[in-house]
Design a protein around this motif. Sequence first.
Motif, mmCIF file in Angstrom:
data_model
loop_
_atom_site.group_PDB
_atom_site.id
_atom_site.type_symbol
_atom_site.label_atom_id
_atom_site.label_comp_id
_atom_site.label_asym_id
_atom_site.label_seq_id
_atom_site.Cartn_x
_atom_site.Cartn_y
_atom_site.Cartn_z
ATOM 1 N N LEU A 43 -8.691 -35.355 5.072
ATOM 2 C CA LEU A 43 -9.541 -34.157 5.085
ATOM 3 C C LEU A 43 -10.365 -33.874 3.967
ATOM 4 O O LEU A 43 -9.838 -33.751 2.852
ATOM 5 C CB LEU A 43 -8.782 -32.785 5.267
ATOM 6 C CG LEU A 43 -8.375 -32.849 7.035
ATOM 7 C CD1 LEU A 43 -6.861 -31.799 6.689
ATOM 8 C CD2 LEU A 43 -9.530 -32.346 7.740
ATOM 9 N N PRO A 44 -11.639 -33.950 4.074
ATOM 10 C CA PRO A 44 -12.617 -33.651 2.934
ATOM 11 C C PRO A 44 -12.804 -32.392 2.802
ATOM 12 O O PRO A 44 -12.445 -31.389 3.624
ATOM 13 C CB PRO A 44 -14.100 -34.358 3.462
ATOM 14 C CG PRO A 44 -13.934 -33.947 4.870
ATOM 15 C CD PRO A 44 -12.693 -34.441 5.143
ATOM 16 N N TYR A 45 -13.228 -32.091 1.348
ATOM 17 C CA TYR A 45 -13.284 -30.822 0.934
ATOM 18 C C TYR A 45 -14.618 -29.861 1.561
ATOM 19 O O TYR A 45 -14.963 -28.790 1.160
ATOM 20 C CB TYR A 45 -13.304 -30.583 -0.434
ATOM 21 C CG TYR A 45 -11.916 -30.581 -1.185
ATOM 22 C CD1 TYR A 45 -11.220 -29.406 -0.998
ATOM 23 C CD2 TYR A 45 -11.130 -31.649 -1.291
ATOM 24 C CE1 TYR A 45 -9.893 -29.121 -1.619
ATOM 25 C CE2 TYR A 45 -9.692 -31.589 -1.771
ATOM 26 C CZ TYR A 45 -9.177 -30.311 -1.900
ATOM 27 O OH TYR A 45 -7.911 -30.366 -2.367
ATOM 28 N N SER A 46 -15.262 -30.788 2.422
ATOM 29 C CA SER A 46 -16.383 -30.062 3.215
ATOM 30 C C SER A 46 -15.823 -29.278 4.093
ATOM 31 O O SER A 46 -16.544 -28.405 4.798
ATOM 32 C CB SER A 46 -17.166 -31.158 3.951
ATOM 33 O OG SER A 46 -16.610 -32.333 4.513
ATOM 34 N N GLN A 47 -14.422 -29.416 4.558
ATOM 35 C CA GLN A 47 -13.840 -28.472 5.192
ATOM 36 C C GLN A 47 -13.524 -27.259 4.305
ATOM 37 O O GLN A 47 -12.548 -27.287 3.672
ATOM 38 C CB GLN A 47 -12.448 -29.098 5.848
ATOM 39 C CG GLN A 47 -12.189 -29.679 7.023
ATOM 40 C CD GLN A 47 -13.159 -29.342 8.183
ATOM 41 O OE1 GLN A 47 -14.047 -30.093 8.857
ATOM 42 N NE2 GLN A 47 -12.904 -28.230 8.706
ATOM 43 N N PRO A 48 -14.289 -26.237 4.796
ATOM 44 C CA PRO A 48 -14.123 -24.953 3.815
ATOM 45 C C PRO A 48 -12.491 -24.351 3.716
ATOM 46 O O PRO A 48 -12.029 -23.988 2.656
ATOM 47 C CB PRO A 48 -14.833 -23.826 4.475
ATOM 48 C CG PRO A 48 -15.315 -24.408 5.731
ATOM 49 C CD PRO A 48 -15.047 -25.833 5.656
ATOM 50 N N SER B 206 -1.369 -21.290 3.492
ATOM 51 C CA SER B 206 -0.343 -21.904 3.939
ATOM 52 C C SER B 206 -0.432 -23.501 3.965
ATOM 53 O O SER B 206 -0.386 -23.951 2.785
ATOM 54 C CB SER B 206 -0.213 -21.469 5.585
ATOM 55 O OG SER B 206 -1.525 -21.466 6.085
ATOM 56 N N GLY B 207 -0.490 -24.162 5.181
ATOM 57 C CA GLY B 207 -0.640 -25.485 5.063
ATOM 58 C C GLY B 207 -2.014 -26.184 5.110
ATOM 59 O O GLY B 207 -3.092 -25.340 4.919
ATOM 60 N N GLY B 208 -2.207 -27.387 4.755
ATOM 61 C CA GLY B 208 -3.432 -27.947 4.828
ATOM 62 C C GLY B 208 -3.791 -28.749 3.622
ATOM 63 O O GLY B 208 -3.463 -27.789 2.505
ATOM 64 N N THR B 209 -3.827 -29.940 3.389
ATOM 65 C CA THR B 209 -4.020 -30.882 2.278
ATOM 66 C C THR B 209 -5.154 -31.966 2.575
ATOM 67 O O THR B 209 -5.408 -32.103 3.746
ATOM 68 C CB THR B 209 -2.697 -31.633 1.877
ATOM 69 O OG1 THR B 209 -2.504 -32.723 2.510
ATOM 70 C CG2 THR B 209 -1.320 -30.814 2.212
#
Length: 204
Positions: A146-151, A158-161
């Motif tokens: 997942l790129p950091y263009s996903q704000p 919580s989750g999300g990496t």
Amino acid sequence: MTPSNPIILVLYYSRQGATRKLAELIAQGIESVPGIDARLRTVPAVSAVTEATEAQIPPSGAPYVELQDLADCAGLALGSPTRFGNMASSMKYFLDGTGADWLSGTLSGKPAVVFTSTGSLHGGQESTLLSMMLPLLHHGMMIMGLPYSQPELMETASGGTPYGASHWSGMGGDKPLTDDEKRLTIALGRRLGATVARLQGIAQ
């Protein structure tokens, strides 16, 4: 589902249902891409009793995976809860049996993503995601994150990496997915679907 559409295999193991919810959101993201279909499959639990075997059809959820599903897929999303910072033994047992597919290059050149859920916030999400990447790299797959263009990656509590979608499910597995977790998981599926569409020459 149109049989002629490329299929992305969403393969998961889920004990309490949290990873299954992620798998369903991944599939939702995949199928938001025109011309791409998702196929949900799971793996049977590994029994400590050598003679024990699982029923051929699980009591609920997706059907059990078959090796033909690997041949059929144009991409793969692989998900497992964490077991001491590693993928669950049931998922590893299935992957350990894919030696013939490794030799024949069944998965080589296909894109893949990974996802996980953990009972505690710092319960090994990133190491579990990395552990699932290793056999996929041996299969010659192209791993996507997942790129950091996903704000939401900068905002989630919580989750999300960047290594893949994840969910903090709580010790009982009953903690609901947060909005950030949902958006990141759907985005990961959509990213995989869009990549398969480009590789297959499907206009978007």
